[in-house]
Enzyme design. Structure first.
Site, mmCIF file in Angstrom:
data_model
loop_
_atom_site.group_PDB
_atom_site.id
_atom_site.type_symbol
_atom_site.label_atom_id
_atom_site.label_comp_id
_atom_site.label_asym_id
_atom_site.label_seq_id
_atom_site.Cartn_x
_atom_site.Cartn_y
_atom_site.Cartn_z
ATOM 1 N N GLU A 48 23.643 -11.285 -33.667
ATOM 2 C CA GLU A 48 23.472 -12.748 -33.634
ATOM 3 C C GLU A 48 24.759 -13.436 -33.178
ATOM 4 O OE1 GLU A 48 20.556 -13.891 -33.795
ATOM 5 O OE2 GLU A 48 19.650 -12.045 -34.539
ATOM 6 N N GLU A 127 18.656 -10.152 -25.012
ATOM 7 C CA GLU A 127 18.663 -9.418 -26.281
ATOM 8 C C GLU A 127 19.464 -8.124 -26.157
ATOM 9 O OE1 GLU A 127 17.838 -10.528 -29.074
ATOM 10 O OE2 GLU A 127 16.882 -12.340 -28.330
HETATM 11 ZN ZN LIG Z 1 18.605 -11.436 -30.595
#
Ligand SMILES: [Zn+2]
Length: 204
Positions: A48, A127
């Site tokens: 994150e 991601e």
């Molecule tokens: Zn993520």
């Protein structure tokens, strides 16, 4: 930073970064805190943090705005074409009419479906970048970053009942994240520190 009482409503394990300006925040679900080992929480926090440090939120907003502009332009033309082609049969006189609005909504829903793999491919790339950042961030803080990351992906896959071996086409079209399997396989082999090297985002 916030700790969210997600356990009231979900069995899933998650954390996220969102917001712009003063609303920027990192949110950790209590399910993650309660059920994951500390090393793996650190990896999730590292992932994150990657979204935060690499400005994924503002970049995503800009891309969404640009993409929406293009999408609305294409769909407006598509709706006009549909009305020219099928208007008589549908009893629609023009896109500007009340029934024509439905043709516009139809064009937008087609456009939304067809553009899903484009936005998801970008999302999977982002991601992946956060995964790399997370794994590098915990290097030196946990004994074995590869092992910690693989174990975290296994825990997340189990918590969300993810298909361990998803169909490649379904993943291409619908998945905003790479499959846990792909993420785990990458993490297992990502070792830039071997032979005295360093990662992409951290110099040690
Ligand atoms: Zn993520």
């Amino acid at each position: 930073m916030f700790l969210m009482s997600a356990s009231e409503k979900s069995n899933g394990i998650n954390a996220y970064v969102t917001g712009i300006g003063s609303s920027k925040r990192f949110v950790m679900w209590d399910t993650t805190m309660d059920r994951m080992p500390d090393d793996e929480i650190m990896f999730i926090f590292g992932h994150e943090s990657g979204h935060y440090v690499l400005n994924h939120i503002p970049k995503g907003l800009v891309m969404t705005m640009a993409g929406s502009l293009l999408m609305f332009w294409i769909c407006a033309h598509l709706a006009e074409w549909m009305v020219r082609r099928f208007g008589e049969r549908w009893q629609v006189t023009g896109v500007g009419s009340r029934a024509g609005f439905l043709a516009l909504v139809f064009a937008l829903s087609l456009g939304g479906f067809l553009s899903t793999p484009i936005s998801n491919t970008i999302s999977r790339q982002v991601e992946h970048e956060a995964d790399v950042y997370g794994q590098e961030a915990m290097h030196g803080l946990v004994p074995d970053p590869q092992k910690t990351a693989v174990s975290a992906f296994n825990h997340m896959g189990e918590a969300w009942l993810e298909d361990p071996n998803p169909n490649a086409f379904v993943e291409f079209w619908f998945s905003s994240h790479p499959s846990v399997q792909q993420r785990a396989v990458f993490a297992q082999h990502y070792d830039p520190w071997a032979n005295g090297g360093h990662g992409k985002f951290f110099m040690k």
